[in-house]
Design a protein around this motif. Sequence first.
Motif, mmCIF file in Angstrom:
data_model
loop_
_atom_site.group_PDB
_atom_site.id
_atom_site.type_symbol
_atom_site.label_atom_id
_atom_site.label_comp_id
_atom_site.label_asym_id
_atom_site.label_seq_id
_atom_site.Cartn_x
_atom_site.Cartn_y
_atom_site.Cartn_z
ATOM 1 N N PHE A 163 62.886 39.282 29.604
ATOM 2 C CA PHE A 163 63.502 40.613 29.563
ATOM 3 C C PHE A 163 64.309 40.807 30.839
ATOM 4 N N ASP A 164 65.558 41.215 30.706
ATOM 5 C CA ASP A 164 66.407 41.443 31.867
ATOM 6 C C ASP A 164 67.396 42.561 31.549
ATOM 7 N N GLU A 165 66.856 43.776 31.403
ATOM 8 C CA GLU A 165 67.694 44.920 31.061
ATOM 9 C C GLU A 165 67.339 46.098 31.945
ATOM 10 N N ASP A 166 68.257 47.020 32.089
ATOM 11 C CA ASP A 166 68.018 48.264 32.805
ATOM 12 C C ASP A 166 67.280 49.212 31.866
ATOM 13 N N CYS A 167 66.157 49.728 32.303
ATOM 14 C CA CYS A 167 65.403 50.660 31.451
ATOM 15 C C CYS A 167 64.835 51.823 32.271
ATOM 16 N N TYR A 168 65.506 52.186 33.359
ATOM 17 C CA TYR A 168 65.047 53.290 34.194
ATOM 18 C C TYR A 168 64.935 54.579 33.386
ATOM 19 N N ASN A 169 63.900 55.336 33.687
ATOM 20 C CA ASN A 169 63.605 56.640 33.077
ATOM 21 C C ASN A 169 63.156 56.544 31.624
ATOM 22 N N GLU A 170 62.929 55.329 31.131
ATOM 23 C CA GLU A 170 62.434 55.176 29.762
ATOM 24 C C GLU A 170 60.909 55.123 29.758
ATOM 25 N N LYS A 171 60.332 55.506 28.629
ATOM 26 C CA LYS A 171 58.878 55.433 28.440
ATOM 27 C C LYS A 171 58.481 54.006 28.106
ATOM 28 N N VAL A 172 57.348 53.595 28.627
ATOM 29 C CA VAL A 172 56.810 52.269 28.361
ATOM 30 C C VAL A 172 55.310 52.422 28.105
ATOM 31 N N GLN A 173 54.812 51.599 27.202
ATOM 32 C CA GLN A 173 53.384 51.574 26.902
ATOM 33 C C GLN A 173 52.924 50.139 27.093
ATOM 34 N N PHE A 174 51.774 49.955 27.730
ATOM 35 C CA PHE A 174 51.296 48.592 27.935
ATOM 36 C C PHE A 174 49.794 48.525 27.781
ATOM 37 N N ASN A 175 49.362 47.360 27.349
ATOM 38 C CA ASN A 175 47.963 47.107 27.050
ATOM 39 C C ASN A 175 47.457 46.016 27.991
ATOM 40 N N ILE A 176 46.441 46.330 28.751
ATOM 41 C CA ILE A 176 45.870 45.363 29.686
ATOM 42 C C ILE A 176 44.895 44.471 28.918
ATOM 43 N N LEU A 177 45.194 43.169 28.915
ATOM 44 C CA LEU A 177 44.389 42.225 28.158
ATOM 45 C C LEU A 177 43.331 41.528 29.005
ATOM 46 N N LYS A 178 43.704 41.141 30.227
ATOM 47 C CA LYS A 178 42.767 40.364 31.045
ATOM 48 C C LYS A 178 43.176 40.445 32.505
ATOM 49 N N LYS A 179 42.180 40.590 33.369
ATOM 50 C CA LYS A 179 42.444 40.518 34.805
ATOM 51 C C LYS A 179 42.516 39.046 35.199
ATOM 52 N N ILE A 180 43.587 38.672 35.903
ATOM 53 C CA ILE A 180 43.795 37.298 36.317
ATOM 54 C C ILE A 180 43.199 37.046 37.699
ATOM 55 N N ARG A 181 43.407 37.990 38.616
ATOM 56 C CA ARG A 181 42.851 37.847 39.965
ATOM 57 C C ARG A 181 42.911 39.184 40.696
ATOM 58 N N PRO A 182 42.129 39.311 41.790
ATOM 59 C CA PRO A 182 42.206 40.538 42.591
ATOM 60 C C PRO A 182 43.449 40.523 43.486
ATOM 61 N N GLU A 183 43.717 41.648 44.102
ATOM 62 C CA GLU A 183 44.804 41.726 45.083
ATOM 63 C C GLU A 183 44.424 40.879 46.299
ATOM 64 N N ILE A 184 45.396 40.131 46.811
ATOM 65 C CA ILE A 184 45.163 39.234 47.949
ATOM 66 C C ILE A 184 46.255 39.470 48.986
ATOM 67 N N ASN A 185 45.878 39.443 50.257
ATOM 68 C CA ASN A 185 46.846 39.493 51.351
ATOM 69 C C ASN A 185 47.136 38.057 51.771
ATOM 70 N N PHE A 186 48.297 37.547 51.411
ATOM 71 C CA PHE A 186 48.673 36.170 51.729
ATOM 72 C C PHE A 186 49.251 36.094 53.140
ATOM 73 N N GLU A 187 49.143 34.920 53.758
ATOM 74 C CA GLU A 187 49.633 34.731 55.121
ATOM 75 C C GLU A 187 51.154 34.602 55.182
ATOM 76 N N SER A 188 51.784 34.322 54.045
ATOM 77 C CA SER A 188 53.242 34.195 54.030
ATOM 78 C C SER A 188 53.787 34.536 52.648
ATOM 79 N N ILE A 189 55.079 34.829 52.608
ATOM 80 C CA ILE A 189 55.761 35.089 51.333
ATOM 81 C C ILE A 189 55.717 33.842 50.453
ATOM 82 N N ASP A 190 55.871 32.658 51.047
ATOM 83 C CA ASP A 190 55.838 31.411 50.273
ATOM 84 C C ASP A 190 54.503 31.237 49.559
ATOM 85 N N LEU A 191 53.397 31.539 50.242
ATOM 86 C CA LEU A 191 52.083 31.440 49.605
ATOM 87 C C LEU A 191 51.955 32.456 48.471
ATOM 88 N N LEU A 192 52.471 33.652 48.695
ATOM 89 C CA LEU A 192 52.472 34.672 47.647
ATOM 90 C C LEU A 192 53.247 34.196 46.429
#
Length: 131
Positions: free
Chosen positions: A85-114
Motif C-alpha cells: 500500500f502506498d497511497e495518501d489516506c490522511y483524515n480517513e477512517k481505518v479499522q484494524f484487527n490485532i492478530l498476534k503480538k510479535i515482540r515487545p517495544e525495545i530500545n535499540f543501540e542504533s538505527i541499523d539494529l532497529l
Amino acid sequence: MDDRSFRFSEHTLTGTVIHGLKNGRKFGFPTINIQLDDSCQFDDTGVFAVTILLRNKKYQGMLYVGTRPTLRLQNKSLEINIFDFDEDCYNEKVQFNILKKIRPEINFESIDLLLNQIRKDKDEILQLFNN
C-alpha cells in the motif's frame, strides 16, 4: 487474503489517519499514523501482526505501538506499515484487527539494529499470513 483471516474481535480498533513525523518513510517502512477513536483503548506496546480495513479493502500489515525510544522520542505513537500500500489516506477512517503480538517495544543501540529487527518482524508477520 480470504475472509477467514480477517475476523474482527475484541482486538478490533478504529481510528483516523493523521500526520506523523514520516520517519518510517525515511527508513523504508512507510506507516500510517492513527489517532484512535475515543471509544477505543489499547495500552500494550510493541509490534503486532494486523489486518486492516481501509476504503472497504482488506490489507495485511505490521502495527507498532510505543514511544520510539531508539529515536529518543517520548510521545506514544500508533502506526501501521500496510503491506503493498502506498497511497495518501490522511483524515480517513481505518479499522484494524490485532492478530498476534510479535515482540515487545525495545530500545535499540542504533538505527541499523532497529531496521534489522523491523525486517525480521516483517518476515515473521508475512510467514504468519502465508500459513
